[in-house]
Enzyme design. Structure first.
Site, PDB file in Angstrom:
ATOM      1  N   GLN A 196      16.523  -1.025  31.001  1.00  0.00           N
ATOM      2  CA  GLN A 196      17.005  -0.254  32.171  1.00  0.00           C
ATOM      3  C   GLN A 196      17.413  -1.192  33.304  1.00  0.00           C
ATOM      4  O   GLN A 196      18.444  -0.993  33.944  1.00  0.00           O
ATOM      5  CB  GLN A 196      15.885   0.708  32.623  1.00  0.00           C
ATOM      6  CG  GLN A 196      16.329   1.793  33.583  1.00  0.00           C
ATOM      7  CD  GLN A 196      17.262   2.808  32.921  1.00  0.00           C
ATOM      8  OE1 GLN A 196      17.365   2.886  31.707  1.00  0.00           O
ATOM      9  NE2 GLN A 196      17.970   3.565  33.740  1.00  0.00           N
TER      10      GLN A 196
ATOM     11  N   PHE B  97       8.413   0.092   1.366  1.00  0.00           N
ATOM     12  CA  PHE B  97       8.177  -0.500   2.689  1.00  0.00           C
ATOM     13  C   PHE B  97       7.248  -1.714   2.644  1.00  0.00           C
ATOM     14  O   PHE B  97       6.371  -1.852   3.514  1.00  0.00           O
ATOM     15  CB  PHE B  97       7.607   0.557   3.645  1.00  0.00           C
ATOM     16  CG  PHE B  97       8.511   1.728   3.943  1.00  0.00           C
ATOM     17  CD1 PHE B  97       9.849   1.710   3.593  1.00  0.00           C
ATOM     18  CD2 PHE B  97       8.018   2.859   4.590  1.00  0.00           C
ATOM     19  CE1 PHE B  97      10.691   2.789   3.878  1.00  0.00           C
ATOM     20  CE2 PHE B  97       8.836   3.937   4.885  1.00  0.00           C
ATOM     21  CZ  PHE B  97      10.180   3.909   4.522  1.00  0.00           C
TER      22      PHE B  97
ATOM     23  N   LEU C  59       0.841  -1.199   0.000  1.00  0.00           N
ATOM     24  CA  LEU C  59       0.000   0.000   0.000  1.00  0.00           C
ATOM     25  C   LEU C  59       0.881   1.256   0.000  1.00  0.00           C
ATOM     26  O   LEU C  59       0.698   2.157  -0.822  1.00  0.00           O
ATOM     27  CB  LEU C  59      -0.913  -0.022   1.239  1.00  0.00           C
ATOM     28  CG  LEU C  59      -1.824   1.179   1.468  1.00  0.00           C
ATOM     29  CD1 LEU C  59      -2.892   1.270   0.376  1.00  0.00           C
ATOM     30  CD2 LEU C  59      -2.521   1.076   2.838  1.00  0.00           C
TER      31      LEU C  59
ATOM     32  N   GLU D  37       1.173  -0.365  10.017  1.00  0.00           N
ATOM     33  CA  GLU D  37      -0.284  -0.594  10.032  1.00  0.00           C
ATOM     34  C   GLU D  37      -1.004   0.537  10.787  1.00  0.00           C
ATOM     35  O   GLU D  37      -2.029   0.331  11.433  1.00  0.00           O
ATOM     36  CB  GLU D  37      -0.611  -1.994  10.549  1.00  0.00           C
ATOM     37  CG  GLU D  37       0.121  -3.036   9.689  1.00  0.00           C
ATOM     38  CD  GLU D  37      -0.549  -4.371   9.545  1.00  0.00           C
ATOM     39  OE1 GLU D  37      -1.729  -4.480   9.876  1.00  0.00           O
ATOM     40  OE2 GLU D  37       0.121  -5.296   9.049  1.00  0.00           O
TER      41      GLU D  37
HETATM   42  N1  CAA Z   1     -12.222   0.578   8.117  1.00  0.00           N
HETATM   43  C1  CAA Z   1     -12.955   0.402   6.992  1.00  0.00           C
HETATM   44  N2  CAA Z   1     -13.222   1.419   6.124  1.00  0.00           N
HETATM   45  C2  CAA Z   1     -12.743   2.647   6.442  1.00  0.00           C
HETATM   46  C3  CAA Z   1     -11.978   2.880   7.607  1.00  0.00           C
HETATM   47  C4  CAA Z   1     -11.726   1.784   8.455  1.00  0.00           C
HETATM   48  N3  CAA Z   1     -10.994   1.924   9.551  1.00  0.00           N
HETATM   49  N4  CAA Z   1     -11.655   4.189   7.660  1.00  0.00           N
HETATM   50  C5  CAA Z   1     -12.184   4.763   6.570  1.00  0.00           C
HETATM   51  N5  CAA Z   1     -12.844   3.804   5.834  1.00  0.00           N
HETATM   52  C6  CAA Z   1     -13.523   3.991   4.554  1.00  0.00           C
HETATM   53  C7  CAA Z   1     -14.414   5.194   4.540  1.00  0.00           C
HETATM   54  O1  CAA Z   1     -15.735   4.863   4.907  1.00  0.00           O
HETATM   55  C8  CAA Z   1     -14.330   5.652   3.095  1.00  0.00           C
HETATM   56  O2  CAA Z   1     -15.167   4.831   2.299  1.00  0.00           O
HETATM   57  P1  CAA Z   1     -16.076   5.446   1.122  1.00  0.00           P
HETATM   58  O3  CAA Z   1     -15.095   5.863   0.061  1.00  0.00           O
HETATM   59  O4  CAA Z   1     -16.949   4.322   0.699  1.00  0.00           O
HETATM   60  O5  CAA Z   1     -16.808   6.600   1.712  1.00  0.00           O
HETATM   61  C9  CAA Z   1     -12.900   5.319   2.700  1.00  0.00           C
HETATM   62  O6  CAA Z   1     -12.513   4.239   3.570  1.00  0.00           O
HETATM   63  C10 CAA Z   1     -11.942   6.488   2.867  1.00  0.00           C
HETATM   64  O7  CAA Z   1     -12.084   6.931   4.185  1.00  0.00           O
HETATM   65  P2  CAA Z   1     -11.690   8.404   4.705  1.00  0.00           P
HETATM   66  O8  CAA Z   1     -12.192   9.426   3.755  1.00  0.00           O
HETATM   67  O9  CAA Z   1     -12.097   8.490   6.130  1.00  0.00           O
HETATM   68  O10 CAA Z   1     -10.108   8.335   4.593  1.00  0.00           O
HETATM   69  P3  CAA Z   1      -9.008   9.369   5.028  1.00  0.00           P
HETATM   70  O11 CAA Z   1      -8.195   9.697   3.859  1.00  0.00           O
HETATM   71  O12 CAA Z   1      -9.601  10.493   5.834  1.00  0.00           O
HETATM   72  O13 CAA Z   1      -8.046   8.467   5.974  1.00  0.00           O
HETATM   73  C11 CAA Z   1      -7.154   7.426   7.922  1.00  0.00           C
HETATM   74  C12 CAA Z   1      -8.406   7.939   7.173  1.00  0.00           C
HETATM   75  C13 CAA Z   1      -7.645   6.932   9.267  1.00  0.00           C
HETATM   76  C14 CAA Z   1      -6.132   8.508   8.149  1.00  0.00           C
HETATM   77  C15 CAA Z   1      -6.559   6.274   7.093  1.00  0.00           C
HETATM   78  O14 CAA Z   1      -6.025   6.778   5.897  1.00  0.00           O
HETATM   79  C16 CAA Z   1      -5.505   5.436   7.775  1.00  0.00           C
HETATM   80  O15 CAA Z   1      -5.832   4.521   8.544  1.00  0.00           O
HETATM   81  N6  CAA Z   1      -4.188   5.692   7.493  1.00  0.00           N
HETATM   82  C17 CAA Z   1      -3.111   4.843   7.921  1.00  0.00           C
HETATM   83  C18 CAA Z   1      -2.692   3.916   6.825  1.00  0.00           C
HETATM   84  C19 CAA Z   1      -1.893   2.762   7.340  1.00  0.00           C
HETATM   85  O16 CAA Z   1      -2.227   2.123   8.325  1.00  0.00           O
HETATM   86  N7  CAA Z   1      -0.834   2.428   6.608  1.00  0.00           N
HETATM   87  C20 CAA Z   1      -0.059   1.284   6.940  1.00  0.00           C
HETATM   88  C21 CAA Z   1       0.650   0.788   5.717  1.00  0.00           C
HETATM   89  S1  CAA Z   1       0.525  -0.935   5.451  1.00  0.00           S
HETATM   90  C22 CAA Z   1       1.650  -1.685   6.477  1.00  0.00           C
HETATM   91  O17 CAA Z   1       2.210  -1.106   7.359  1.00  0.00           O
HETATM   92  C23 CAA Z   1       1.788  -3.151   6.237  1.00  0.00           C
HETATM   93  C24 CAA Z   1       3.059  -3.780   6.689  1.00  0.00           C
HETATM   94  O18 CAA Z   1       4.026  -3.900   5.976  1.00  0.00           O
HETATM   95  C25 CAA Z   1       3.120  -4.399   8.021  1.00  0.00           C
END
Ligand code: CAA
Length: 381
Positions: free
Chosen positions: A337, A156, A125, A364
């Site tokens: 510590q 990443f 992602l 995540e």
């Molecule tokens: N669960 C399910 N759906 C969700 C959701 C959730 N927690 N949060 C939002 N949605 C849905 C919304 O309903 C919306 O759907 P529609 O398009 O149908 O309306 C869509 O997703 C977009 O939602 P938002 O407009 O609320 O999104 P946003 O841009 O405001 O972002 C955020 C919200 C909480 C900041 C989110 O972007 C987020 O969680 N960011 C962090 C990303 C992350 O965790 N990245 C990790 C990378 S992967 C990784 O680390 C893997 C690895 O290697 C271990």
């Protein structure tokens, strides 16, 4: 409220502990030093069912449930948090993604090989300019007849270099931004796909982390996972579940650090007595044990919530990830510590645990992102 594990759950967790002690422990220090993956152990974990934990039997999984899965991840993480995260990404993000959003054809095509360990999955992602804000990603997938043509670079990606099945998120409609993202499944031998830079990480060094490069990578339309332009929702839904696994990883690392500190405090003599007899050390151990108990209880509660399927667990998973990862930070800090100068040396396990723990507060979803998720849920209630 009954917190007792059933016989099957106990067996799955005990077997994970045995595997970790016999198969992971002898290799971890060397792998941490070299930054190498325990590929053999991942294969064996697949053969034992740990790569199909929440997948129904009809697709080759063991359908063990989220509680047993979380317990198994704690055991793996106590010994080798790098192998544990590869297992976590494979189960929580890739298998779950195909199960929840894949067509019947995709489930049958991918899941039997993923659940048996024949193939490993990765979830891609993040990008250089799309981390906490995945809606800003710039891997483009342009539709051309019966194909999508992907161009751009992801970063990443856990297990990016060793995965056979890649779940990747790309922009299919530039004008729609976050609402123009789609999910795709591809095989590692897809033309135009290659693995880029390997990251040299601070911790979890037995997990690989790489760039993925897409250079006119042509995928048939059947590679789309779920609906076009619904990819961000797919990613965020999967990350809700993934956050439970990362919390299990954080708890496992903290348990190991606590055990090391407890043992060391009884052995280390200063001022003519074991340091465990000093109240300053006792208070640290008491705080560590209490926080661990809290995080472990919350972990199993949220795992049960997901397993029962009775309620949305978005807020609870974010609270759990936030608390467990920061608890793990505090516990590892105190464990080091208590070890004093020795804890800073690579000869002692707590040095690695301290480094391994740090990422649980970042991937995540950072702690700050978890607070955003929690606050939104509280305010919309
Ligand atoms: N669960 C399910 N759906 C969700 C959701 C959730 N927690 N949060 C939002 N949605 C849905 C919304 O309903 C919306 O759907 P529609 O398009 O149908 O309306 C869509 O997703 C977009 O939602 P938002 O407009 O609320 O999104 P946003 O841009 O405001 O972002 C955020 C919200 C909480 C900041 C989110 O972007 C987020 O969680 N960011 C962090 C990303 C992350 O965790 N990245 C990790 C990378 S992967 C990784 O680390 C893997 C690895 O290697 C271990």
């Amino acid at each position: 409220m009954d917190f007792t594990l059933n016989e099957e759950q106990k067996m799955i967790i005990q077997e994970a502990r045995r595997f970790a002690e016999e198969r992971l422990a002898p290799k971890i220090e060397e792998l941490d030093q070299k930054g190498e993956v325990n590929l053999k152990a991942l294969k064996e974990l697949g053969e034992l069912g740990y790569l199909g934990m929440t997948v129904p039997e009809q697709y080759g999984g063991v359908n063990a449930g989220v509680v047993a899965y979380a317990g198994a991840l704690i055991e793996l993480s106590k010994v080798d948090a790098g192998t544990a995260v590869a297992v976590s990404v494979h189960n929580s993000l890739v298998n779950e993604g195909i199960l929840l959003f894949g067509s019947e054809q995709q489930r049958q095509a991918y899941l039997p090989a993923l659940t048996s360990g024949e193939k490993l999955g990765c979830f891609s992602l993040s990008e250089a300019n799309a981390g906490s804000d995945p809606g800003a990603l710039q891997l483009f997938a342009n539709r051309n007849g019966d194909e999508y043509i992907l161009n751009g670079t992801k970063n990443f990606t856990t297990s990016g270099d060793i995965a056979d099945v890649i779940m990747v998120f790309a922009q299919t409609n530039k004008d729609k931004g976050a609402k123009g993202i789609s999910a795709f499944l591809l095989a590692k031998d897809a033309a135009g796909f290659s693995v880029g830079k390997h990251e040299n990480k601070m911790g979890i060094r037995s997990a690989s982390c790489t760039e993925l490069v897409f250079d006119n990578c042509r995928l048939p339309v059947e590679s789309l996972l779920g609906q076009e332009n619904k990819g961000l929702k797919i990613a965020l839904t999967l990350l809700d579940g993934g956050r439970i696994s990362i919390a299990a990883q954080a708890v496992g690392i903290a348990q190991a650090a606590y055990q090391e500190a407890l043992r060391y405090s009884k052995e280390r003599v200063q001022f003519k007595r074991p340091i465990a007899q000093f109240q300053a050390i006792q208070f640290m151990l008491a705080e560590m044990a209490t926080e661990l108990e809290l995080a472990t209880t919350l972990l199993f509660k949220v795992a049960w919530l997901k397993e029962s399927g009775s309620k949305d667990y978005v807020k609870e998973a974010a609270m759990l990830k936030l608390y467990a990862s920061e608890m793990s930070h505090r516990v590892c800090h105190k464990a080091l510590q208590i070890h004093g100068g020795y804890g800073y040396m690579k000869d002692y396990k707590v040095e690695r645990l301290y480094r391994d723990q740090r990422i649980t507060e970042i991937y995540e979803g950072t702690s700050e992102i978890q607070k955003i998720v929690i606050a939104r849920k509280i305010l919309e209630a």
